[in-house]
Each structure stands twice: as structure tokens, then as C-alpha cells.
Motif scaffolding. Structure first.
Motif, PDB file in Angstrom:
ATOM      1  N   GLY A 299      -6.534   9.034  -5.267  1.00 44.44           N
ATOM      2  CA  GLY A 299      -7.523   8.230  -5.964  1.00 44.44           C
ATOM      3  C   GLY A 299      -8.797   8.032  -5.188  1.00 44.44           C
ATOM      4  O   GLY A 299      -9.743   7.417  -5.680  1.00 44.44           O
ATOM      5  N   CYS A 300      -8.841   8.530  -3.953  1.00 45.92           N
ATOM      6  CA  CYS A 300     -10.029   8.368  -3.115  1.00 45.92           C
ATOM      7  C   CYS A 300     -10.611   9.739  -2.803  1.00 45.92           C
ATOM      8  O   CYS A 300      -9.881  10.738  -2.733  1.00 45.92           O
ATOM      9  CB  CYS A 300      -9.636   7.643  -1.822  1.00 45.92           C
ATOM     10  N   THR A 301     -11.922   9.811  -2.608  1.00 46.98           N
ATOM     11  CA  THR A 301     -12.550  11.094  -2.294  1.00 46.98           C
ATOM     12  C   THR A 301     -12.303  11.510  -0.848  1.00 46.98           C
ATOM     13  O   THR A 301     -12.519  12.658  -0.482  1.00 46.98           O
ATOM     14  CB  THR A 301     -14.074  11.025  -2.530  1.00 46.98           C
ATOM     15  N   THR A 302     -11.858  10.573  -0.026  1.00 48.97           N
ATOM     16  CA  THR A 302     -11.525  10.885   1.365  1.00 48.97           C
ATOM     17  C   THR A 302     -10.028  11.122   1.498  1.00 48.97           C
ATOM     18  O   THR A 302      -9.221  10.371   0.944  1.00 48.97           O
ATOM     19  CB  THR A 302     -11.931   9.731   2.305  1.00 48.97           C
TER      20      THR A 302
ATOM     21  N   LYS B 226       4.215  16.365   8.958  1.00 45.07           N
ATOM     22  CA  LYS B 226       2.917  16.313   8.298  1.00 45.07           C
ATOM     23  C   LYS B 226       2.916  15.269   7.192  1.00 45.07           C
ATOM     24  O   LYS B 226       3.932  15.012   6.552  1.00 45.07           O
ATOM     25  CB  LYS B 226       2.566  17.673   7.691  1.00 45.07           C
ATOM     26  N   CYS B 227       1.737  14.670   6.990  1.00 42.28           N
ATOM     27  CA  CYS B 227       1.538  13.790   5.841  1.00 42.28           C
ATOM     28  C   CYS B 227       0.059  13.713   5.536  1.00 42.28           C
ATOM     29  O   CYS B 227      -0.780  14.087   6.368  1.00 42.28           O
ATOM     30  CB  CYS B 227       2.115  12.391   6.091  1.00 42.28           C
ATOM     31  N   ALA B 228      -0.273  13.253   4.351  1.00 38.96           N
ATOM     32  CA  ALA B 228      -1.679  13.104   3.944  1.00 38.96           C
ATOM     33  C   ALA B 228      -1.837  11.795   3.182  1.00 38.96           C
ATOM     34  O   ALA B 228      -0.950  11.384   2.425  1.00 38.96           O
ATOM     35  CB  ALA B 228      -2.121  14.277   3.083  1.00 38.96           C
ATOM     36  N   ASP B 229      -2.966  11.143   3.397  1.00 32.49           N
ATOM     37  CA  ASP B 229      -3.268   9.865   2.747  1.00 32.49           C
ATOM     38  C   ASP B 229      -4.577   9.986   1.982  1.00 32.49           C
ATOM     39  O   ASP B 229      -5.642  10.096   2.580  1.00 32.49           O
ATOM     40  CB  ASP B 229      -3.359   8.766   3.804  1.00 32.49           C
ATOM     41  N   GLY B 230      -4.472   9.968   0.667  1.00 26.89           N
ATOM     42  CA  GLY B 230      -5.666  10.033  -0.169  1.00 26.89           C
ATOM     43  C   GLY B 230      -5.953   8.723  -0.864  1.00 26.89           C
ATOM     44  O   GLY B 230      -6.673   8.686  -1.862  1.00 26.89           O
ATOM     45  N   SER B 231      -5.405   7.637  -0.305  1.00 24.69           N
ATOM     46  CA  SER B 231      -5.557   6.331  -0.952  1.00 24.69           C
ATOM     47  C   SER B 231      -6.707   5.498  -0.398  1.00 24.69           C
ATOM     48  O   SER B 231      -7.145   4.539  -1.034  1.00 24.69           O
ATOM     49  CB  SER B 231      -4.261   5.528  -0.792  1.00 24.69           C
TER      50      SER B 231
ATOM     51  N   ILE C 265       0.817  -1.219   0.000  1.00 24.90           N
ATOM     52  CA  ILE C 265       0.000   0.000   0.000  1.00 24.90           C
ATOM     53  C   ILE C 265       0.847   1.264   0.000  1.00 24.90           C
ATOM     54  O   ILE C 265       0.316   2.366  -0.172  1.00 24.90           O
ATOM     55  CB  ILE C 265      -0.979   0.032   1.206  1.00 24.90           C
ATOM     56  N   PHE C 266       2.169   1.112   0.158  1.00 24.73           N
ATOM     57  CA  PHE C 266       3.084   2.258   0.081  1.00 24.73           C
ATOM     58  C   PHE C 266       3.770   2.310  -1.280  1.00 24.73           C
ATOM     59  O   PHE C 266       4.731   3.038  -1.466  1.00 24.73           O
ATOM     60  CB  PHE C 266       4.119   2.155   1.213  1.00 24.73           C
ATOM     61  N   ASP C 267       3.268   1.497  -2.206  1.00 31.55           N
ATOM     62  CA  ASP C 267       3.779   1.412  -3.572  1.00 31.55           C
ATOM     63  C   ASP C 267       5.216   0.909  -3.621  1.00 31.55           C
ATOM     64  O   ASP C 267       5.956   1.229  -4.552  1.00 31.55           O
ATOM     65  CB  ASP C 267       3.663   2.763  -4.286  1.00 31.55           C
ATOM     66  N   GLN C 268       5.605   0.131  -2.618  1.00 35.55           N
ATOM     67  CA  GLN C 268       6.921  -0.503  -2.646  1.00 35.55           C
ATOM     68  C   GLN C 268       6.804  -1.886  -3.290  1.00 35.55           C
ATOM     69  O   GLN C 268       5.825  -2.594  -3.058  1.00 35.55           O
ATOM     70  CB  GLN C 268       7.464  -0.680  -1.224  1.00 35.55           C
TER      71      GLN C 268
END
Length: 243
Positions: free
Chosen positions: A203-206, A220-225, A98-101
Motif C-alpha cells: 500500500g506504500c510506494t516505498t 529474506k523479507c520485504a515491507d511495503g507498508s 502493524i503485522f495485521d494480528q
């Protein structure tokens, strides 16, 4: 049978249900096709933080040595993939977490009618994480806070979690609840901090936004997945419940 309905009504995790289904198929097939030189290979996606969560795989590739044998992909999000029938032996499975690794692990065709492999898509490689986790930097009397905000279509949520060092003991506080942290829970917080440096994508609306505050430092970080759900998973592991 609607296995998702069964999952909601049962204490069994979805992984357990899929294993029961595949085991039943294996038992039925074994009556007709005893152990031989080939196996049907299935891959199930899991989350090591919470086995009740349904997570998805987009595709997996199977190799024999350096030879690419097959790439299996689903047109729609799926938590299991069928790879096909393979000769008895060891293979390498490749997919992205899920971290694209990129992740690779060994899968074996045992000669049974069906062989199933669970892959944990939250497992990550922290080799390139250079920061020292704040949970490991707390001195007596100090604390740090994880601030969480989630926004999306028709919802807004805000929460926080504070970790204290009280006379050498680590305590987590959230919504009028406190817990004295075990070594396993400390590791969960450390893992959260490392993963917060890796998460990316959308890719997600949240969108889940995070601020980790320690003294004058703010990370800081943001997760839109919609795939990591770091805060939800962490508080669940600390307080045995969802936020």
C-alpha cells in the motif's frame, strides 16, 4: 494550535503532547463535571520502539463482555480516536497491529471526565514464530549481517548492520560505529528478527527489503507498508540515532 509544529520544536514526544492536551481538557472539564459514573474514552496509537514516532490506527472496537458496543474509525489516518462516553467499568478494546494480528486489551472508564489509553501497534504475538533468532545462535568468532535496501519514488537507500560475537561479547557495527550490546539491545535485535518473519502487506510506494545472512543461511523479507520501518527503528535503538 498546530501541535505537529510544536512537536518539531520541542523535545516532548507526540504522545506526551497529546496527553498534555487531553489532560488540559480533562482539567477544564472536571471543573464543570466532577468525577461521576461516565467517562469520555480516547485511544492514542504509539510505537514502543520510539515514542517520538507518529503512528496510526485505522479502527478500534470496544466490547463489554461479548457485546460489541462500538467500532470507531477515522476517514483519514489518525493517531488518536474518540470512542465516546461510557459508563464506569472495564471494557475490552480490539484492534489490529502493524503485522495485521488481532490484539485485545482491557480499558477502564474510571468516572473521570476523560480517560485515555495508549496502544502500542508494534507489539506482536510471537507464538507462531518457530525459528531461533540468530542473535541467540552466535558462537564466539561468528557474525551475521542484516542487509537493508529501501526504494521508492525518487529515492534509493542501502545500508547494513553486522552483529559479532567477540570473546563472548556481542558487538553491533554500522557505518564506522560499533557498540557493545546491552541485554536490552540484544532483545531489540531478537525482536527485529521475529518481526521480520511477521511483516507483510503493502500500500506504500516505498518498499524496504531485507536479507539476514548467517553462514550459508539467507532469510529474506520485504515491507511495503511504511509502518514497520524495522531497520531504522533498530539502528536508532542501538546507536541512539536515525539512519
Amino acid at each position: 494550535m498546530d501541535y505537529r509544529y510544536l512537536l518539531k520544536k520541542s523535545t516532548l514526544s507526540w504522545v506526551a503532547i497529546m496527553m498534555l492536551v487531553l489532560t488540559a481538557c480533562q482539567t477544564e472539564n472536571s471543573k464543570m463535571d466532577p468525577e461521576g459514573n461516565t467517562s469520555e474514552l480516547f485511544v492514542i496509537a504509539g510505537d514502543s520502539r520510539d515514542s517520538s514516532e507518529m503512528v496510526y490506527l485505522s479502527s478500534v472496537t470496544i466490547f463489554k463482555g461479548t457485546d460489541t458496543l462500538k467500532t470507531a474509525a477515522s476517514e483519514f489516518p489518525s493517531y488518536y480516536l474518540w470512542l465516546g462516553k461510557f459508563e464506569k467499568g472495564s471494557y475490552t478494546l480490539s484492534y489490529r497491529n502493524i503485522f495485521d494480528q488481532p490484539v485485545s486489551q482491557v480499558v477502564k472508564a474510571t468516572g473521570a471526565a476523560i480517560d485515555t489509553l495508549v496502544v502500542y501497534v508494534d507489539k506482536a504475538d510471537y507464538t507462531d514464530v518457530v525459528c531461533r533468532a540468530k542473535i541467540d545462535r552466535l558462537k564466539e568468532g561468528e557474525h551475521f549481517t542484516i542487509c537493508y535496501t529501501s526504494t521508492g519514488c525518487g529515492h534509493f537507500e542501502r545500508d547494513s548492520l553486522t552483529i559479532y560475537n567477540v570473546k563472548g561479547s556481542l558487538i553491533a557495527y554500522n557505518k564506522f560505529k560499533a557498540v557493545l550490546l546491552s541485554n536490552k539491545q540484544v532483545e531489540a535485535i531478537r525482536e527485529f528478527e521475529y518481526q521480520a518473519t511477521l511483516i507483510k502487506g503493502g500500500g506504500c510506494t516505498t518498499v524496504d527489503s531485507y536479507q539476514i545472512k548467517f553462514k550459508k543461511e539467507v532469510s529474506k523479507c520485504a515491507d511495503g507498508s511504511c509502518r514497520w520501518e524495522g531497520f531504522k527503528m533498530l539502528t536508532k535503538r542501538l546507536f541512539k540515532r536515525s539512519t
